[in-house]
Design a protein around this motif. Sequence first.
Motif, mmCIF file in Angstrom:
data_model
loop_
_atom_site.group_PDB
_atom_site.id
_atom_site.type_symbol
_atom_site.label_atom_id
_atom_site.label_comp_id
_atom_site.label_asym_id
_atom_site.label_seq_id
_atom_site.Cartn_x
_atom_site.Cartn_y
_atom_site.Cartn_z
ATOM 1 N N TYR A 198 1.004 -1.383 0.124
ATOM 2 C CA TYR A 198 0.292 0.373 0.567
ATOM 3 C C TYR A 198 0.639 1.534 0.129
ATOM 4 C CZ TYR A 198 -4.517 -2.309 0.719
ATOM 5 O OH TYR A 198 -5.614 -2.884 0.585
ATOM 6 N N LEU A 199 2.188 1.228 0.871
ATOM 7 C CA LEU A 199 2.580 2.374 0.720
ATOM 8 C C LEU A 199 3.196 2.925 -0.202
ATOM 9 C CD1 LEU A 199 4.210 1.849 5.104
ATOM 10 C CD2 LEU A 199 1.674 3.732 3.427
ATOM 11 N N THR A 200 4.157 1.305 -1.061
ATOM 12 C CA THR A 200 4.644 1.927 -2.655
ATOM 13 C C THR A 200 4.140 1.791 -3.377
ATOM 14 O OG1 THR A 200 5.714 0.309 -1.723
ATOM 15 C CG2 THR A 200 5.626 0.348 -3.400
ATOM 16 N N TYR A 233 2.093 17.996 -1.674
ATOM 17 C CA TYR A 233 2.230 15.878 -1.799
ATOM 18 C C TYR A 233 0.820 15.259 -0.653
ATOM 19 C CZ TYR A 233 6.015 16.406 -4.629
ATOM 20 O OH TYR A 233 7.165 15.838 -5.215
ATOM 21 N N PHE A 234 1.089 16.192 0.468
ATOM 22 C CA PHE A 234 -0.607 15.914 1.268
ATOM 23 C C PHE A 234 -1.377 15.969 0.538
ATOM 24 C CE2 PHE A 234 -3.732 16.757 4.249
ATOM 25 C CZ PHE A 234 -2.928 15.549 5.435
ATOM 26 N N THR A 235 -2.319 16.872 -0.025
ATOM 27 C CA THR A 235 -3.339 16.286 -0.719
ATOM 28 C C THR A 235 -3.363 16.208 -1.817
ATOM 29 O OG1 THR A 235 -2.915 19.129 -0.325
ATOM 30 C CG2 THR A 235 -4.699 17.743 -2.107
ATOM 31 N N ASP A 236 -1.837 14.939 -2.379
ATOM 32 C CA ASP A 236 -1.957 14.219 -2.996
ATOM 33 C C ASP A 236 -2.214 12.974 -3.003
ATOM 34 O OD1 ASP A 236 -0.942 15.945 -5.474
ATOM 35 O OD2 ASP A 236 1.401 15.987 -5.302
ATOM 36 N N VAL A 237 -1.188 12.503 -1.772
ATOM 37 C CA VAL A 237 -1.695 11.002 -0.838
ATOM 38 C C VAL A 237 -3.252 10.946 -0.435
ATOM 39 C CG1 VAL A 237 -1.617 10.151 1.529
ATOM 40 C CG2 VAL A 237 0.592 11.123 0.544
ATOM 41 N N ARG A 238 -3.720 11.811 -0.418
ATOM 42 C CA ARG A 238 -5.182 12.221 0.062
ATOM 43 C C ARG A 238 -6.474 11.691 -0.908
ATOM 44 N NH1 ARG A 238 -8.222 13.877 3.898
ATOM 45 N NH2 ARG A 238 -8.973 14.921 2.909
ATOM 46 N N LYS A 239 -5.915 12.387 -2.321
ATOM 47 C CA LYS A 239 -6.859 12.321 -3.643
ATOM 48 C C LYS A 239 -6.731 11.001 -4.105
ATOM 49 C CE LYS A 239 -6.753 16.957 -5.055
ATOM 50 N NZ LYS A 239 -6.298 17.930 -6.299
ATOM 51 N N TYR A 240 -5.140 10.406 -3.940
ATOM 52 C CA TYR A 240 -4.726 9.318 -3.745
ATOM 53 C C TYR A 240 -5.929 8.356 -3.690
ATOM 54 C CZ TYR A 240 -2.618 4.402 -4.608
ATOM 55 O OH TYR A 240 -2.389 2.953 -5.632
ATOM 56 N N TRP A 241 -5.211 8.144 -2.493
ATOM 57 C CA TRP A 241 -6.100 6.930 -1.503
ATOM 58 C C TRP A 241 -7.684 7.235 -1.478
ATOM 59 C CZ3 TRP A 241 -3.475 8.496 3.839
ATOM 60 C CH2 TRP A 241 -2.116 7.401 3.991
ATOM 61 N N GLY A 242 -8.403 8.304 -1.942
ATOM 62 C CA GLY A 242 -9.556 8.755 -2.406
ATOM 63 C C GLY A 242 -10.016 8.032 -3.373
ATOM 64 N N SER A 243 -8.879 7.885 -4.486
ATOM 65 C CA SER A 243 -9.195 7.120 -5.983
ATOM 66 C C SER A 243 -9.533 5.972 -6.055
ATOM 67 C CB SER A 243 -8.063 7.854 -7.137
ATOM 68 O OG SER A 243 -6.865 7.111 -6.512
ATOM 69 N N GLN A 244 -8.917 5.348 -5.097
ATOM 70 C CA GLN A 244 -8.752 4.113 -3.979
ATOM 71 C C GLN A 244 -9.878 3.388 -4.359
ATOM 72 O OE1 GLN A 244 -6.015 1.988 -5.759
ATOM 73 N NE2 GLN A 244 -6.190 4.287 -6.468
ATOM 74 N N THR A 282 -8.308 0.868 4.188
ATOM 75 C CA THR A 282 -8.976 -0.051 3.024
ATOM 76 C C THR A 282 -9.966 -0.642 3.168
ATOM 77 O OG1 THR A 282 -7.313 -1.716 4.213
ATOM 78 C CG2 THR A 282 -6.312 0.626 2.780
ATOM 79 N N SER A 283 -10.536 -0.853 1.807
ATOM 80 C CA SER A 283 -11.469 -2.370 2.109
ATOM 81 C C SER A 283 -11.356 -3.474 2.522
ATOM 82 C CB SER A 283 -11.263 -2.122 0.208
ATOM 83 O OG SER A 283 -10.833 -3.149 -0.431
ATOM 84 N N ASP A 284 -9.493 -4.045 2.933
ATOM 85 C CA ASP A 284 -9.627 -5.255 3.663
ATOM 86 C C ASP A 284 -8.756 -4.841 5.173
ATOM 87 O OD1 ASP A 284 -7.193 -4.322 2.968
ATOM 88 O OD2 ASP A 284 -6.406 -5.754 1.936
ATOM 89 N N GLY A 285 -9.129 -3.847 5.350
ATOM 90 C CA GLY A 285 -9.138 -4.114 7.139
ATOM 91 C C GLY A 285 -7.888 -3.598 7.839
#
Length: 178
Positions: free
Chosen positions: A31-33, A100-111, A128-131
Amino acid sequence: MVLTASCTSNADESASPTLTQATARDRIESYLTATLNALPRGVRLTLAPERLAEGHSVDQLIQPMAAAPCDGDLNDTTGPVKTQVVYYVSGIPSGQADQYFTDVRKYWGSQGWNVTETELAVQSIAATSDGYQLIVRHGNATDDGVGPDVLILGGTSPCFSRTATGTAAPLPTMIEQR
């Protein structure tokens, strides 16, 4: 530096019978990668921050993270545990950590993950969807020992049996973008 996330209140019922510390850490690293790869080129994940606030040392910030009791009771030596992984985002151009903080949040939301800002413009958590829970924290010299241009990425696994610990290899000291 302590980043925390919790399991459900009844930890015994939430412990995965098949999850191990090794598979949990591998999943967090994955996930972090993926998050790292969604950021602009030139950054990497490191166990140590690039810059430290005056008066802080790397040894104060980098400590092995043992499996943590799911019920939050540090005296609990028998119940289920969760594993945690923390990295610093290194290579962020000066003054760009907010973006970059905003970019991380956007990426996570896009998932499709539920992203909650727990401290305005400082810390957000994604479920995440798997807990798993992921965290991004904007560095602050007063509480993190790092400068304001630093981001911290971390993850916490679902709970698993204490007998499944000790199975993980050491974390890589650096993860490069792919």
